[in-house]
Design a protein around this motif. Sequence first.
Motif, PDB file in Angstrom:
ATOM      1  N   ILE A  79       0.833  -1.207   0.000  1.00 45.09           N
ATOM      2  CA  ILE A  79       0.000   0.000   0.000  1.00 45.09           C
ATOM      3  C   ILE A  79       0.869   1.260   0.000  1.00 45.09           C
ATOM      4  CG2 ILE A  79      -1.626   1.358   1.390  1.00 45.09           C
ATOM      5  CD1 ILE A  79      -2.913  -1.308   2.220  1.00 45.09           C
ATOM      6  N   GLY A  80       1.923   1.266   0.808  1.00 41.12           N
ATOM      7  CA  GLY A  80       2.819   2.413   0.843  1.00 41.12           C
ATOM      8  C   GLY A  80       3.514   2.644  -0.485  1.00 41.12           C
ATOM      9  N   TYR A  82       2.452   1.708  -3.424  1.00 42.48           N
ATOM     10  CA  TYR A  82       1.457   2.148  -4.403  1.00 42.48           C
ATOM     11  C   TYR A  82       1.123   3.623  -4.214  1.00 42.48           C
ATOM     12  CZ  TYR A  82      -2.974   2.837  -6.733  1.00 42.48           C
ATOM     13  OH  TYR A  82      -3.975   3.346  -7.518  1.00 42.48           O
ATOM     14  N   ASN A  83       0.963   4.056  -2.962  1.00 41.10           N
ATOM     15  CA  ASN A  83       0.637   5.464  -2.706  1.00 41.10           C
ATOM     16  C   ASN A  83       1.756   6.396  -3.149  1.00 41.10           C
ATOM     17  OD1 ASN A  83      -1.927   5.122  -1.689  1.00 41.10           O
ATOM     18  ND2 ASN A  83      -1.205   4.836   0.401  1.00 41.10           N
ATOM     19  N   ILE A  84       2.996   6.026  -2.897  1.00 43.15           N
ATOM     20  CA  ILE A  84       4.121   6.857  -3.347  1.00 43.15           C
ATOM     21  C   ILE A  84       4.144   6.909  -4.863  1.00 43.15           C
ATOM     22  CG2 ILE A  84       6.631   7.046  -3.431  1.00 43.15           C
ATOM     23  CD1 ILE A  84       6.681   5.765  -0.632  1.00 43.15           C
ATOM     24  N   ARG A  86       1.636   6.413  -6.996  1.00 40.75           N
ATOM     25  CA  ARG A  86       0.474   7.137  -7.510  1.00 40.75           C
ATOM     26  C   ARG A  86       0.626   8.640  -7.317  1.00 40.75           C
ATOM     27  NH1 ARG A  86      -4.771   6.665  -4.255  1.00 40.75           N
ATOM     28  NH2 ARG A  86      -3.498   8.095  -3.084  1.00 40.75           N
ATOM     29  N   ASN A  87       1.089   9.070  -6.137  1.00 41.77           N
ATOM     30  CA  ASN A  87       1.249  10.487  -5.868  1.00 41.77           C
ATOM     31  C   ASN A  87       2.331  11.113  -6.735  1.00 41.77           C
ATOM     32  OD1 ASN A  87      -0.779  10.562  -3.988  1.00 41.77           O
ATOM     33  ND2 ASN A  87       0.597  10.141  -2.275  1.00 41.77           N
TER      34      ASN A  87
END
Length: 92
Positions: A79-80, A82-84, A86-87
């Motif tokens: 999740i971490g 993916y968030n990095i 995506r952002n």
Amino acid sequence: MNKKNTVIMSDKYLSESGVQGGKIIGEHIVLGSFIIGIPFLIIGLVALIGMLFGLGFPTHTAGIIIALLVTVIGLLFVIGGYNIYRNKHVKK
């Protein structure tokens, strides 16, 4: 006069260089998160499924806690990462 312009330009280049370095570090963090997170997630899920269906994995409390922790750690890494990722690629 020319000396001030070169100092300002070098500061601008230094700032841009820092931004580019941060992007490279971010790419490595994302890749590392996926490389670490996916195997942890798979190992944890296999252990939990094995315990649920009685395929030979230990069913004592310590084994269950370890399997849950490995699964959660793997999920958090994925999740971490993916968030990095995506952002970093969102158009602002």
